[in-house]
Every structure is written in structure tokens, then in C-alpha cells.
Design an enzyme around this catalytic site. Structure first.
Site, PDB file in Angstrom:
ATOM      1  N   TYR A 206      16.221 -52.349  45.498  1.00  0.00           N
ATOM      2  CA  TYR A 206      15.666 -53.346  46.611  1.00  0.00           C
ATOM      3  C   TYR A 206      17.114 -54.414  47.029  1.00  0.00           C
ATOM      4  O   TYR A 206      17.152 -54.777  48.170  1.00  0.00           O
ATOM      5  CB  TYR A 206      14.382 -54.286  46.212  1.00  0.00           C
ATOM      6  CG  TYR A 206      13.380 -53.611  46.263  1.00  0.00           C
ATOM      7  CD1 TYR A 206      12.919 -52.462  45.746  1.00  0.00           C
ATOM      8  CD2 TYR A 206      12.182 -54.370  46.668  1.00  0.00           C
ATOM      9  CE1 TYR A 206      11.892 -51.743  45.608  1.00  0.00           C
ATOM     10  CE2 TYR A 206      10.866 -53.872  46.751  1.00  0.00           C
ATOM     11  CZ  TYR A 206      10.861 -52.559  46.323  1.00  0.00           C
ATOM     12  OH  TYR A 206       9.673 -52.034  46.311  1.00  0.00           O
TER      13      TYR A 206
ATOM     14  N   LYS B 263      14.089 -43.882  34.210  1.00  0.00           N
ATOM     15  CA  LYS B 263      14.446 -42.387  34.437  1.00  0.00           C
ATOM     16  C   LYS B 263      15.822 -42.150  33.854  1.00  0.00           C
ATOM     17  O   LYS B 263      16.763 -41.619  34.634  1.00  0.00           O
ATOM     18  CB  LYS B 263      14.388 -42.331  36.014  1.00  0.00           C
ATOM     19  CG  LYS B 263      14.527 -40.834  36.752  1.00  0.00           C
ATOM     20  CD  LYS B 263      13.052 -40.107  36.418  1.00  0.00           C
ATOM     21  CE  LYS B 263      13.565 -38.599  36.867  1.00  0.00           C
ATOM     22  NZ  LYS B 263      12.492 -37.672  36.467  1.00  0.00           N
TER      23      LYS B 263
ATOM     24  N   ASP C 226       8.084 -40.431  35.597  1.00  0.00           N
ATOM     25  CA  ASP C 226       7.371 -39.434  36.290  1.00  0.00           C
ATOM     26  C   ASP C 226       6.021 -39.278  35.200  1.00  0.00           C
ATOM     27  O   ASP C 226       4.701 -38.994  35.771  1.00  0.00           O
ATOM     28  CB  ASP C 226       7.891 -38.105  36.623  1.00  0.00           C
ATOM     29  CG  ASP C 226       8.978 -37.757  35.735  1.00  0.00           C
ATOM     30  OD1 ASP C 226       9.281 -38.674  34.555  1.00  0.00           O
ATOM     31  OD2 ASP C 226       9.435 -36.778  35.764  1.00  0.00           O
TER      32      ASP C 226
ATOM     33  N   ASP D 187       6.922 -51.482  41.421  1.00  0.00           N
ATOM     34  CA  ASP D 187       6.329 -51.413  42.604  1.00  0.00           C
ATOM     35  C   ASP D 187       5.178 -50.491  42.747  1.00  0.00           C
ATOM     36  O   ASP D 187       3.846 -50.385  43.031  1.00  0.00           O
ATOM     37  CB  ASP D 187       7.205 -51.549  43.925  1.00  0.00           C
ATOM     38  CG  ASP D 187       6.220 -51.583  45.163  1.00  0.00           C
ATOM     39  OD1 ASP D 187       5.317 -52.410  45.317  1.00  0.00           O
ATOM     40  OD2 ASP D 187       6.797 -50.738  46.060  1.00  0.00           O
TER      41      ASP D 187
ATOM     42  N   ASP E 120       0.676 -50.234  42.079  1.00  0.00           N
ATOM     43  CA  ASP E 120      -0.153 -49.777  43.352  1.00  0.00           C
ATOM     44  C   ASP E 120      -1.065 -48.888  42.456  1.00  0.00           C
ATOM     45  O   ASP E 120      -2.417 -48.676  42.767  1.00  0.00           O
ATOM     46  CB  ASP E 120       0.562 -49.093  44.405  1.00  0.00           C
ATOM     47  CG  ASP E 120       0.659 -50.308  45.534  1.00  0.00           C
ATOM     48  OD1 ASP E 120       0.639 -51.428  45.266  1.00  0.00           O
ATOM     49  OD2 ASP E 120       0.334 -49.858  46.841  1.00  0.00           O
TER      50      ASP E 120
HETATM   51  C1  IPM Z   1       6.393 -55.753  50.851  1.00  0.00           C
HETATM   52  C2  IPM Z   1       7.235 -55.128  49.743  1.00  0.00           C
HETATM   53  C3  IPM Z   1       8.685 -55.684  50.025  1.00  0.00           C
HETATM   54  C4  IPM Z   1       6.861 -55.660  48.446  1.00  0.00           C
HETATM   55  C5  IPM Z   1       7.736 -54.700  47.377  1.00  0.00           C
HETATM   56  O1  IPM Z   1       7.999 -53.513  47.679  1.00  0.00           O
HETATM   57  O2  IPM Z   1       8.102 -55.658  46.514  1.00  0.00           O
HETATM   58  C6  IPM Z   1       5.444 -55.128  48.133  1.00  0.00           C
HETATM   59  O3  IPM Z   1       4.965 -53.818  48.057  1.00  0.00           O
HETATM   60  C7  IPM Z   1       5.044 -55.848  46.799  1.00  0.00           C
HETATM   61  O4  IPM Z   1       4.287 -55.161  45.804  1.00  0.00           O
HETATM   62  O5  IPM Z   1       4.965 -57.080  46.643  1.00  0.00           O
HETATM   63 MG    MG Z   2       4.113 -53.005  46.500  1.00  0.00          MG
END
Ligand code: IPM
Ligand code: MG
Ligand code: NAD
Length: 368
Positions: A143, A191, A223, A247, A251
Site C-alpha cells: 500500500y 507468501k 492462499d 485486507d 473481508d
Molecule cells: C479503502 C481501503 C484503502 C481500505 C484498505 O484497503 O485498507 C479498506 O479496504 C479497509 O479495509 O480499511
Molecule cells: Mg478492506
């Protein structure tokens, strides 16, 4: 009692809808506990770009630097998502905030409220009792590495994945410390079969582990980890990983908790910390008033615990959420099939229920 200063960065899309709820819950906690909170709003993301041309105005950063804690909604707008050429973007505001405040430790608890066992698309017997704590490195990795740019002829682009030993060490220590107070397991996800940064990561994590002999360290390729999370999530206690892997995996893990609308997070630095749901601005539901505010409300519980020194109040917020869920109330994202209409709540109604239960639970405690 001194006032606690809370900066509210509502942001974009459903950000303002859910932070309003979270803030009101904190106000109720103020009433119950006698602790005074002073709220200050500031701009971030698309709304900040509209107002000032910048995704993180200096005024916002200045306010954050003075805060006891920061409550953040979400940033992002389809007008940038669909325009790769846009030079100024809402997400830059969030990344700059993280970097400027050195919020290197992003903590994302993955817990399933028993009441939601049947809301997930994963079988209940796989999910019962899951309790995972993610430590995601938040201010380095791909990032932030440089160079990151499009070539002069526009035909190629580069991002850079870089980590220093110190960056890995400081997040690893936090993860081991947490594991030593929990189920004493750290799974470090990388990884290392491909990436040099992951081999450095593994080396440093293994080194840090020596200071925590009571904690068992395992390593897993990302993975495989993404598959194991769904196959058998109960095998994990603390998961330690880098910025982008964390990240993506969190999710994915939101489905263990039933919805993106259920997962809270703390982004911690040495000076101050930001509390935010893991979800984004959700443009597909923004403005409809149906977003689940519980991730933002549970972020307030993390704030009470980790920044405000109010663990009892943190438990009260969690209990109120559990009670509302066990009374059968649901927002649409966690609604089971056949839910009766009076149990189906919008954002405001869900938040009202949590506040009502908080006050009711408090009066029960007081009268005992
Ligand atoms: C919006 C984005 C920059 C952010 C990230 O990838 O960290 C989001 O997905 C999160 O999880 O906070
Ligand atoms: Mg995110
Ligand atoms: N921390 C942040 O500010 C953050 C995090 C992720 C994405 N984003 C941004 O948000 C925008 C949208 O991204 P996306 O669609 O990939 O991810 P998202 O998290 O906004 O939404 C993904 C899906 O989850 C649902 N969802 C998310 N939060 C919910 C809630 N509280 N209640 C009910 N449903 C919810 C959405 O409706 C959508 O279907 C993008 O601009 C992205 O950059 C910001």
C-alpha cells in the site's frame, strides 16, 4: 472527570449513516457512566475533496492529533472507482491518516454472535465458537512502497511491496502479546514460497516468537489460509499478516460473522487510535437507510476498551448488541429467511434498539 475528546470522521456513503448511530451509542454510555464526551466532526474522503479539494485536509489531521480517540465511517465513491485516471481519490485520505498517525496495528476481531449462526452462508457447525483476532500491518507493504506509478508511455504500472524488519517486529509483538492472553496460538500468514518480503516476515516473526515461549507459532501461505478460514475457522486464534493479505482475508472472514456490517476494527498507533467498521462506503445501499450499524457500534466497544479505559462499558455495548440480536431484530444483511416484518429493522431502528437495551440493562443492574 476530564472530558474525552472524540473526533468523528463520517466520510462517505453509508459512513455518515453508521457513525451517527455509533456516536449516539457513545452518548448513551456517557449518560450511563457519567463520563463526558466532547465530539468534533472533521472531513475525510470524497466529502473532504468536495469541500476542500483534498481527501485529508490539514485541519482534520490537526484535530485527530489532539483526540483521545477517532471514530471513522468509511470513504469512497463510485465516481473515482470508475475513473482510474483520477489523481485525487478518497482512499488517499484514509491511507494518509493511517500513515500520519502511524496506525500500524489494525486489529479485527472475528466473532460470531450465536444468534447469527444461521445468517452466514457457512454451515453452523463449522462456525459455532469461532473467535479469531486478526493483526493486520497497516502502514507499510504494497500500500505504501515506492515507486508506485504508471510508466511515461502509459503501458505499464508499478507498485512496490517492501517491509523492514522493524515494521514486521512491532506488529508481531502486538500479535504475540494478544495471543499470550488468549488461546496462545499465532498463525502468521504470508507468501514466503514466492515473495522475498514474506521470507523476511517469516524470519522476524520466528525471532519474535522466542520471547513468547507459551505461544505456539505456525506459518501458513495466504492462499491456503483463505481456504482454511472457510473450511475450519476454529483452528485460528490470532492471525498475523501484512497489509494487503489482511485486507482481503478479513473481508472473507466477515462471512464467518454473518455480514460485512458486523465487523469492527481498531487501527492503533502509539499516540491515538482510529475505530472503524471494516466495511466501505457501500454505494449500492448508501442513502437507503438500511445499512447495518452494528459494525460501527461494535467499533465503539473497541474504543471503550482500548482507548478510553472503560472495559465495563465496552462489555455493556457488546451485551446490548447480543440482546437485540437474541430478541430477533435484524437489518436486511443479516435477516434469515422468513423473518417477520416487525423484526426487520432499518439503520436507525437497529441503533434505537441498541440504545434502548443499553439503558434498560443499566437500570436492571442499578436496581439489583
Ligand atoms: C479503502 C481501503 C484503502 C481500505 C484498505 O484497503 O485498507 C479498506 O479496504 C479497509 O479495509 O480499511
Ligand atoms: Mg478492506
Ligand atoms: N475503510 C474504508 O473506508 C473502506 C473499506 C472498504 C472499501 N472502501 C471503499 O468503499 C467503496 C465501496 O467498496 P466495496 O463495494 O468494494 O466494499 P463495501 O464494504 O463498501 O461493500 C461491499 C458489500 O457489502 C455490503 N455492506 C458493506 N457494509 C455494510 C453494512 N454496514 N450493512 C450492510 N451491508 C453492507 C455492501 O452493500 C456491498 O454489497 C469503494 O470506494 C472502496 O474504496 C472503503
Amino acid at each position: 472527570m476530564t472530558h474525552k475528546k472524540i473526533v468523528v470522521l463520517a466520510g462517505d456513503g453509508i459512513g455518515p449513516e453508521v457513525t451517527k448511530c455509533a456516536r449516539e451509542v457513545l452518548e448513551v454510555i456517557g449518560t450511563i457512566s457519567g463520563q463526558k464526551f466532547e465530539f468534533e466532526d472533521a472531513l475525510i474522503g470524497h466529502s473532504a475533496i468536495e469541500a476542500t479539494g483534498e481527501p485529508l485536509p490539514q485541519a482534520t489531521l490537526d484535530k485527530c492529533q489532539q483526540a483521545d480517540a477517532i471514530l471513522l465511517g468509511a470513504v469512497g465513491h463510485p465516481m473515482y472507482d470508475n475513473n482510474p485516471g483520477a489523481k485525487v481519490r478518497p482512499e488517499q485520505g484514509l491511507l494518509k491518516l493511517r500513515k500520519s498517525l502511524e496506525l500500524f496495528a489494525n486489529i479485527r476481531p472475528i466473532k460470531l454472535f450465536d444468534e447469527l449462526l444461521h445468517s452466514s452462508s457457512i454451515k453452523p457447525e463449522i462456525l459455532q465458537g469461532v473467535d479469531i483476532l486478526f493483526f493486520r500491518e497497516l502502514t507499510s507493504g504494497i500500500y505504501f512502497g515506492t515507486p508506485r506509478e504508471r510508466s511515461a508511455d502509459g503501458n505499464s504500472a508499478i507498485d512496490t511491496l517492501a517491509y523492514t524488519k522493524e515494521e514486521v517486529r512491532r506488529i508481531a509483538k502486538k500479535a504475540f502479546k494478544a495471543a499470550s492472553q488468549r488461546n496462545k496460538k499465532v498463525c502468521s500468514v504470508d507468501k514466503a514460497n514466492v515473495l522475498e518480503t514474506s521470507r523476511l516476515w517469516r524470519e522476524v516473526v520466528t525471532e519474535v516468537a522466542k520471547d513468547y515461549p507459551e505461544v505456539t507459532l505456525t506459518h501458513m501461505f495466504v492462499d491456503n489460509a483463505s481456504m482454511q478460514l472457510i473450511r475450519d475457522p476454529r483452528q485460528f486464534d490470532v492471525v498475523l499478516t501484512g497489509n494487503m493479505f489482511g485486507d482481503i482475508l478479513t473481508d472473507e472472514a466477515s462471512q464467518i460473522a454473518g455480514s460485512m456490517g458486523m465487523l469492527a476494527s481498531a487501527s492503533m498507533g502509539e499516540q491515538t487510535s482510529v475505530y472503524e467498521p471494516i466495511h466501505g462506503s457501500a454505494p449500492d445501499i448508501a442513502g437507503k437507510g438500511i445499512a447495518n450499524p452494528l459494525a460501527a457500534i461494535l467499533s465503539v466497544a473497541l474504543m471503550l476498551d482500548l482507548s478510553l479505559g472503560m472495559p465495563n462499558e465496552a462489555r455493556q455495548v457488546e451485551q446490548a448488541v447480543a440482546d437485540v440480536l437474541s430478541q430477533g431484530y435484524r437489518t436486511v444483511d443479516i435477516a434469515e429467511e422468513g423473518l417477520t416484518p416487525e423484526k426487520q429493522l432499518n439503520t436507525e431502528q437497529m441503533s434505537e434498539k441498541v440504545k434502548e437495551v443499553l439503558l434498560k440493562n443499566k437500570s436492571v443492574v442499578n436496581s439489583q
